[in-house]
Scaffold this motif. Structure first.
Motif, PDB file in Angstrom:
ATOM      1  N   ARG A   6       0.844  -1.185   0.000  1.00 59.02           N
ATOM      2  CA  ARG A   6       0.000   0.000   0.000  1.00 59.02           C
ATOM      3  C   ARG A   6       0.884   1.242   0.000  1.00 59.02           C
ATOM      4  NH1 ARG A   6      -4.585  -0.236   4.295  1.00 59.02           N
ATOM      5  NH2 ARG A   6      -2.819  -0.020   5.756  1.00 59.02           N
ATOM      6  N   ASP A  30       1.053   4.464   8.180  1.00 62.78           N
ATOM      7  CA  ASP A  30      -0.177   3.729   8.458  1.00 62.78           C
ATOM      8  C   ASP A  30      -0.644   3.925   9.898  1.00 62.78           C
ATOM      9  OD1 ASP A  30      -0.053   0.727   6.330  1.00 62.78           O
ATOM     10  OD2 ASP A  30      -0.038   2.867   5.886  1.00 62.78           O
ATOM     11  N   TRP A  84      -9.948   3.229   8.533  1.00 58.91           N
ATOM     12  CA  TRP A  84      -9.735   3.014   7.100  1.00 58.91           C
ATOM     13  C   TRP A  84     -11.047   2.610   6.445  1.00 58.91           C
ATOM     14  CZ3 TRP A  84      -4.836   3.372   4.740  1.00 58.91           C
ATOM     15  CH2 TRP A  84      -3.777   3.580   5.618  1.00 58.91           C
ATOM     16  N   ALA A 120      -8.501   7.170   4.556  1.00 54.66           N
ATOM     17  CA  ALA A 120      -8.069   6.957   5.934  1.00 54.66           C
ATOM     18  C   ALA A 120      -8.209   8.245   6.724  1.00 54.66           C
ATOM     19  CB  ALA A 120      -6.620   6.475   5.964  1.00 54.66           C
ATOM     20  N   TYR A 145      -7.949   3.366  -0.841  1.00 59.38           N
ATOM     21  CA  TYR A 145      -8.464   3.412   0.522  1.00 59.38           C
ATOM     22  C   TYR A 145      -8.421   4.837   1.048  1.00 59.38           C
ATOM     23  CZ  TYR A 145      -7.475  -1.622   0.451  1.00 59.38           C
ATOM     24  OH  TYR A 145      -7.435  -2.964   0.136  1.00 59.38           O
TER      25      TYR A 145
END
Length: 120
Positions: free
Chosen positions: A40, A104, A110, A92, A90
């Motif tokens: 990712r 992350d 998410w 977030a 995605y």
């Protein structure tokens, strides 16, 4: 909770707009993507008040992030799409108001991901 939508199958050069609706107010918001077989990666981020935005080099000049706090929604307008933009995208929600933190662990929520496929 975050709900992302707007993905689809398009041809190279086309545009798409992704949306991410939050269940409540959020701080900074970001988009990440994960291509098949790859990790990712960060795509874009917008700070809490919406006056600072940043982009990865691979999408700079083609993608635009924005937010509408009245709708608890963040958008990613994608233009001039390329086959290499194919990925699950995605959204977030950051733990912070600023746009500086992109790891992350800096995000507490998410979305489920929305698939963007760009054909050549």
């Amino acid at each position: 909770q975050l709900q992302a939508c707007g993905g689809g199958l398009v041809q190279a050069g086309a545009s798409l707009r992704l949306s991410c609706v939050a269940s409540g107010r959020t701080y900074a918001m970001a988009w990440f993507r994960q291509a098949p077989g790859k990790e990712r990666e960060f795509v874009s981020i917008i700070n809490r008040v919406g006056n600072r935005k940043d982009y990865s080099d691979s999408v700079k000049g083609r993608f635009t992030i924005s937010r509408d706090d009245a709708k608890n929604t963040v958008y990613l307008q994608m233009s001039s799409l390329k086959p290499e933009d194919t990925a699950v995208y995605y959204c977030a929600a950051s733990r912070y108001t600023g746009a500086e933190r992109r790891r992350d662990v800096d995000f507490y929520s998410w979305g489920q991901g929305t698939l963007v496929t760009v054909s050549s």
